[in-house]
Motif scaffolding. Structure first.
Motif, PDB file in Angstrom:
ATOM      1  N   ILE A 172       0.940  -1.359  -0.109  1.00  6.11           N
ATOM      2  CA  ILE A 172       0.119  -0.029  -0.224  1.00  6.11           C
ATOM      3  C   ILE A 172       0.843   1.248   0.022  1.00  6.11           C
ATOM      4  O   ILE A 172       0.515   2.222  -0.762  1.00  6.11           O
ATOM      5  N   GLU A 173       2.075   1.198   0.709  1.00  6.76           N
ATOM      6  CA  GLU A 173       2.939   2.569   0.774  1.00  6.76           C
ATOM      7  C   GLU A 173       3.688   2.283  -0.716  1.00  6.76           C
ATOM      8  O   GLU A 173       3.886   3.488  -1.135  1.00  6.76           O
ATOM      9  N   HIS A 174       4.112   1.310  -1.329  1.00  8.18           N
ATOM     10  CA  HIS A 174       4.869   1.307  -2.522  1.00  8.18           C
ATOM     11  C   HIS A 174       3.832   0.440  -3.453  1.00  8.18           C
ATOM     12  O   HIS A 174       4.262  -0.672  -3.960  1.00  8.18           O
ATOM     13  N   PRO A 175       3.072   1.194  -4.229  1.00  7.25           N
ATOM     14  CA  PRO A 175       2.174   0.647  -4.983  1.00  7.25           C
ATOM     15  C   PRO A 175       2.987  -0.023  -6.323  1.00  7.25           C
ATOM     16  O   PRO A 175       2.297  -0.879  -7.007  1.00  7.25           O
ATOM     17  N   LEU A 176       4.182   0.389  -6.691  1.00  9.36           N
ATOM     18  CA  LEU A 176       4.675  -0.158  -7.890  1.00  9.36           C
ATOM     19  C   LEU A 176       5.022  -1.712  -7.587  1.00  9.36           C
ATOM     20  O   LEU A 176       5.177  -2.446  -8.761  1.00  9.36           O
ATOM     21  N   LEU A 177       5.137  -2.127  -6.368  1.00  9.53           N
ATOM     22  CA  LEU A 177       5.255  -3.596  -6.113  1.00  9.53           C
ATOM     23  C   LEU A 177       4.230  -4.469  -6.822  1.00  9.53           C
ATOM     24  O   LEU A 177       4.499  -5.595  -7.118  1.00  9.53           O
ATOM     25  N   GLU A 178       2.925  -4.038  -7.096  1.00 13.62           N
ATOM     26  CA  GLU A 178       1.903  -4.810  -7.508  1.00 13.62           C
ATOM     27  C   GLU A 178       2.376  -5.323  -9.002  1.00 13.62           C
ATOM     28  O   GLU A 178       2.192  -6.184  -9.417  1.00 13.62           O
ATOM     29  N   PRO A 179       2.514  -4.114  -9.968  1.00 14.35           N
ATOM     30  CA  PRO A 179       2.781  -4.503 -11.357  1.00 14.35           C
ATOM     31  C   PRO A 179       4.141  -5.113 -11.403  1.00 14.35           C
ATOM     32  O   PRO A 179       4.481  -5.885 -12.272  1.00 14.35           O
ATOM     33  N   ILE A 180       5.130  -5.187 -10.337  1.00 10.13           N
ATOM     34  CA  ILE A 180       6.185  -5.727 -10.477  1.00 10.13           C
ATOM     35  C   ILE A 180       6.113  -7.066 -10.260  1.00 10.13           C
ATOM     36  O   ILE A 180       6.669  -7.918 -10.972  1.00 10.13           O
TER      37      ILE A 180
ATOM     38  N   ALA B 254       2.096  -0.685 -19.908  1.00 14.28           N
ATOM     39  CA  ALA B 254       0.514  -1.032 -19.847  1.00 14.28           C
ATOM     40  C   ALA B 254       0.122  -1.806 -18.394  1.00 14.28           C
ATOM     41  O   ALA B 254      -0.630  -1.846 -18.004  1.00 14.28           O
ATOM     42  N   LEU B 255       1.401  -2.145 -17.874  1.00 15.18           N
ATOM     43  CA  LEU B 255       0.817  -2.609 -16.303  1.00 15.18           C
ATOM     44  C   LEU B 255       0.967  -1.475 -15.189  1.00 15.18           C
ATOM     45  O   LEU B 255       0.892  -1.794 -14.154  1.00 15.18           O
ATOM     46  N   ARG B 256       1.430  -0.218 -15.690  1.00 15.12           N
ATOM     47  CA  ARG B 256       1.673   0.920 -14.736  1.00 15.12           C
ATOM     48  C   ARG B 256       0.469   1.748 -14.587  1.00 15.12           C
ATOM     49  O   ARG B 256       0.120   2.718 -14.327  1.00 15.12           O
ATOM     50  N   THR B 257      -0.783   1.299 -15.072  1.00 12.47           N
ATOM     51  CA  THR B 257      -2.077   2.227 -15.212  1.00 12.47           C
ATOM     52  C   THR B 257      -2.724   2.233 -13.972  1.00 12.47           C
ATOM     53  O   THR B 257      -2.161   1.307 -12.892  1.00 12.47           O
ATOM     54  N   LYS B 258      -3.526   3.065 -13.580  1.00 16.55           N
ATOM     55  CA  LYS B 258      -4.353   3.083 -12.358  1.00 16.55           C
ATOM     56  C   LYS B 258      -4.958   1.713 -12.017  1.00 16.55           C
ATOM     57  O   LYS B 258      -5.451   1.511 -10.791  1.00 16.55           O
ATOM     58  N   TRP B 259      -5.179   0.975 -13.015  1.00 15.63           N
ATOM     59  CA  TRP B 259      -5.727  -0.400 -12.690  1.00 15.63           C
ATOM     60  C   TRP B 259      -5.077  -1.349 -12.097  1.00 15.63           C
ATOM     61  O   TRP B 259      -5.382  -2.235 -11.168  1.00 15.63           O
ATOM     62  N   LEU B 260      -3.819  -1.264 -11.869  1.00 15.84           N
ATOM     63  CA  LEU B 260      -2.873  -1.904 -11.244  1.00 15.84           C
ATOM     64  C   LEU B 260      -1.883  -1.179 -10.412  1.00 15.84           C
ATOM     65  O   LEU B 260      -1.163  -1.762  -9.621  1.00 15.84           O
TER      66      LEU B 260
ATOM     67  N   THR C 213     -12.761 -14.280 -22.862  1.00 11.04           N
ATOM     68  CA  THR C 213     -12.170 -13.112 -24.067  1.00 11.04           C
ATOM     69  C   THR C 213     -11.516 -12.379 -22.828  1.00 11.04           C
ATOM     70  O   THR C 213     -11.899 -11.495 -22.016  1.00 11.04           O
ATOM     71  N   ILE C 214     -10.113 -12.222 -23.142  1.00 11.00           N
ATOM     72  CA  ILE C 214      -9.252 -11.010 -22.358  1.00 11.00           C
ATOM     73  C   ILE C 214      -8.630 -10.088 -23.440  1.00 11.00           C
ATOM     74  O   ILE C 214      -7.599 -10.568 -24.209  1.00 11.00           O
ATOM     75  N   THR C 215      -9.239  -8.883 -23.189  1.00 10.08           N
ATOM     76  CA  THR C 215      -8.662  -7.943 -24.102  1.00 10.08           C
ATOM     77  C   THR C 215      -7.563  -7.149 -23.799  1.00 10.08           C
ATOM     78  O   THR C 215      -6.578  -6.712 -24.590  1.00 10.08           O
ATOM     79  N   GLY C 216      -7.455  -6.708 -22.422  1.00 10.71           N
ATOM     80  CA  GLY C 216      -6.352  -5.833 -22.029  1.00 10.71           C
ATOM     81  C   GLY C 216      -5.179  -6.676 -21.342  1.00 10.71           C
ATOM     82  O   GLY C 216      -5.234  -7.814 -20.717  1.00 10.71           O
ATOM     83  N   LEU C 217      -3.970  -5.942 -21.330  1.00 10.49           N
ATOM     84  CA  LEU C 217      -2.779  -6.491 -20.713  1.00 10.49           C
ATOM     85  C   LEU C 217      -2.879  -6.749 -19.333  1.00 10.49           C
ATOM     86  O   LEU C 217      -2.532  -7.452 -18.726  1.00 10.49           O
ATOM     87  N   PRO C 218      -3.540  -5.648 -18.556  1.00 11.46           N
ATOM     88  CA  PRO C 218      -3.580  -5.789 -17.115  1.00 11.46           C
ATOM     89  C   PRO C 218      -4.590  -6.920 -16.797  1.00 11.46           C
ATOM     90  O   PRO C 218      -4.168  -7.665 -15.975  1.00 11.46           O
ATOM     91  N   GLN C 219      -5.663  -7.117 -17.529  1.00  9.06           N
ATOM     92  CA  GLN C 219      -6.541  -8.341 -17.228  1.00  9.06           C
ATOM     93  C   GLN C 219      -5.694  -9.525 -17.371  1.00  9.06           C
ATOM     94  O   GLN C 219      -5.874 -10.635 -16.836  1.00  9.06           O
ATOM     95  N   TYR C 220      -4.778  -9.661 -18.244  1.00  3.40           N
ATOM     96  CA  TYR C 220      -4.244 -10.725 -18.969  1.00  3.40           C
ATOM     97  C   TYR C 220      -3.359 -11.100 -17.832  1.00  3.40           C
ATOM     98  O   TYR C 220      -3.115 -12.195 -17.380  1.00  3.40           O
ATOM     99  N   ALA C 221      -2.526 -10.146 -17.197  1.00  2.00           N
ATOM    100  CA  ALA C 221      -1.564 -10.319 -16.184  1.00  2.00           C
ATOM    101  C   ALA C 221      -2.162 -10.897 -14.932  1.00  2.00           C
ATOM    102  O   ALA C 221      -1.727 -11.750 -14.451  1.00  2.00           O
TER     103      ALA C 221
END
Ligand SMILES: [Zn+2]
Length: 301
Positions: free
Chosen positions: A94-102, A113-119, A259-267
């Motif tokens: 929560i303090e370092h949200p970059l860890l989620e897309p990492i 594509a994985l650094r959007t607000k969705w992730l 059907t998975i269209t977005g890279l965040p959903q795919y990840a």
């Protein structure tokens, strides 16, 4: 109409794609349980509190997923003295949200594509680590319900006849849209469903889905369990031939007709398949071996 939907005397929520829980404290303040996806949901919480003439005392973040902590930064920056509470293993994320897309990028610096607000939300300091099964904020005692599995250290919050269950379960209408309920640890996720099923609160609020009265909880939990088992079977069936994680994910996607269209959903999907593979390994139904082709899963043991 008020932005708050009252649940019981001391509880309310703001319904939406992400339900935002509110606990009304005896001192005239309020506690937010999760803050939604972004600045806009943070603003919504602020507006609802202004309307109710309540001051935000604290945020409890149930887990680190971006759609639950996205409003934290806006609220902490714009309102005075808002303390953030989170479970020990969730707090660093929560303090370092970059860890989620990492972690969704095999540990690498994530692609854009994985650094959007969705992730990836904006981080805030967590002042209070939740370790036990109860906390007191502004004179109000809240019971903490351990709900790990969907994420590493997810918690729910029970107070005044309501269990704010975060992503401990999903509304049946939400489940039907997702191929696999996202999991970090499938066994823990199933155990958390059992824990929820035992609870006696009058209402259960999932992060996504409708407010669920006690009378409908069993049915909702059964649907969640079936969806997890269906995913588990699809992953096991995908191991009728050996394959690496991405190959297995592709087979599962085909079996479930997703059907998975977005890279965040795919990840997210691939990570959930990986959680099921680890779970099958722990039960002896899959093994991971090193081959000339890389790390490959095989069914059975
Ligand atoms: Zn989540």
């Amino acid at each position: 109409m008020s932005l708050f939907q009252p649940i019981t005397t001391h509880t309310a929520y703001i319904p939406g794609a992400n339900n935002l829980g509110i606990v009304l404290t005896d001192d005239g303040g309020a506690i937010a349980i999760d803050t939604g996806l972004d600045r806009d949901t943070g603003r919504l919480v602020r507006r609802a509190l202004d309307e109710a003439q309540r001051q935000l005392r604290a945020i409890i973040s149930t887990h680190h997923h971006a759609d639950h902590i996205g409003g934290n930064e806006y609220l902490v920056r714009n309102l005075p003295n808002v303390a953030v509470y989170a479970a020990r293993l969730e707090a660093p994320l929560i303090e370092h949200p970059l860890l989620e897309p990492i972690y969704l990028s095999l540990g690498a610096t994530p692609p854009s594509a994985l650094r959007t607000k969705w992730l990836m939300a904006k981080g805030v300091p967590v002042q209070h680590i939740i370790d036990g099964d109860a906390i007191e904020i502004a004179g109000t005692t809240l019971e903490i319900v351990a709900l790990p599995g969907h994420s590493i250290g997810q918690i729910g919050v029970a107070v005044d006849g309501v269990c704010f269950a975060a992503d401990g379960f999903f509304g049946p209408e939400v489940i039907s849209k997702h191929g696999i309920p996202y999991a970090h640890d499938v066994a823990a996720q199933l155990a958390s469903l059992d824990r929820l099923a035992m609870r006696k609160e009058r209402f259960f609020l999932p992060g996504h889905g409708a407010l669920t009265p006690q009378s409908e909880l069993d049915a909702a939990i059964r649907i969640n369990r079936l969806a997890i088992e269906r995913a588990m079977h699809a992953v096991r069936d995908a191991l009728s031939e050996p394959g690496d994680t991405l190959t297995v994910a592709r087979r599962v996607q085909r079996t479930l007709g997703l059907t998975i269209t977005g890279l965040p959903q795919y990840a997210i999907f691939v990570a959930a398949v990986a959680a099921h593979l680890s779970h099958l390994e722990s039960t002896g139904a899959a093994t991971l071996i090193m081959t000339d082709e890389g790390a490959v899963w095989r069914g059975g043991s």
